[in-house]
Motif scaffolding. Structure first.
Motif, short mmCIF file in Angstrom:
data_model
loop_
_atom_site.label_atom_id
_atom_site.label_comp_id
_atom_site.label_asym_id
_atom_site.label_seq_id
_atom_site.Cartn_x
_atom_site.Cartn_y
_atom_site.Cartn_z
N GLY A 1 -0.18 4.23 -0.62
CA GLY A 1 -1.01 5.42 -0.43
C GLY A 1 -1.47 5.97 -1.76
O GLY A 1 -1.22 5.38 -2.81
N SER A 2 -2.12 7.10 -1.72
CA SER A 2 -2.56 7.68 -2.99
C SER A 2 -1.63 8.84 -3.35
O SER A 2 -1.18 9.59 -2.49
CB SER A 2 -4.01 8.14 -2.91
N TRP A 3 -1.36 8.95 -4.62
CA TRP A 3 -0.47 9.98 -5.14
C TRP A 3 -1.22 10.79 -6.18
O TRP A 3 -2.02 10.25 -6.94
CB TRP A 3 0.75 9.34 -5.80
N THR A 4 -0.91 12.05 -6.24
CA THR A 4 -1.48 12.88 -7.30
C THR A 4 -0.57 12.78 -8.52
O THR A 4 0.60 12.40 -8.43
CB THR A 4 -1.58 14.35 -6.88
N ARG A 5 -1.13 13.17 -9.65
CA ARG A 5 -0.34 13.17 -10.89
C ARG A 5 0.89 14.08 -10.73
O ARG A 5 1.99 13.75 -11.15
CB ARG A 5 -1.21 13.62 -12.05
N ASN B 1 0.86 -1.17 0.00
CA ASN B 1 0.00 0.00 0.00
C ASN B 1 0.90 1.23 0.00
O ASN B 1 1.50 1.58 1.01
CB ASN B 1 -0.92 0.00 1.22
N GLU C 1 2.54 14.80 -8.02
CA GLU C 1 3.54 14.15 -7.17
C GLU C 1 4.32 13.09 -7.94
O GLU C 1 5.51 12.93 -7.75
CB GLU C 1 2.88 13.52 -5.95
N LEU C 2 3.63 12.36 -8.81
CA LEU C 2 4.30 11.31 -9.59
C LEU C 2 5.34 11.90 -10.54
O LEU C 2 6.37 11.29 -10.79
CB LEU C 2 3.28 10.49 -10.37
#
Length: 81
Positions: free
Chosen positions: A69-73, A67, A75-76
């Motif tokens: 977590g969630s990433w924003t575009r 896991n 951040e990627l």
């Protein structure tokens, strides 16, 4: 049986090597004594890509889920430089 050939010799004798491969011979191309490539007749290694793909997928299926977590575009694709 595969015959070893240096990258330099393979370059100089490429036409000859292709003729011999057409006759069924196989070669391992070396660079500084280390194998780096194979030159084989087209039909000789049929199914190698398929079995390699199956082995990779089998290996990946056995890996635990992580896991992250969630990433924003943004951040990627963030530039650290």
């Amino acid at each position: 049986m595969e015959e070893a050939v240096s990258a330099a010799d393979a370059n100089r004798k490429f036409s000859l090597i292709l003729r011999r491969v057409r006759e069924g011979r196989s070669y391992v191309v070396t660079s500084h004594g280390q194998p780096v490539a194979r030159i084989v007749p087209v039909g000789k290694n049929k199914g190698v890509a398929k079995s390699a793909r199956e082995a990779l997928l089998s290996h990946l299926e056995r890996q635990p889920l992580v896991n992250a977590g969630s990433w924003t575009r943004d951040e990627l694709y963030e530039d650290e430089g």
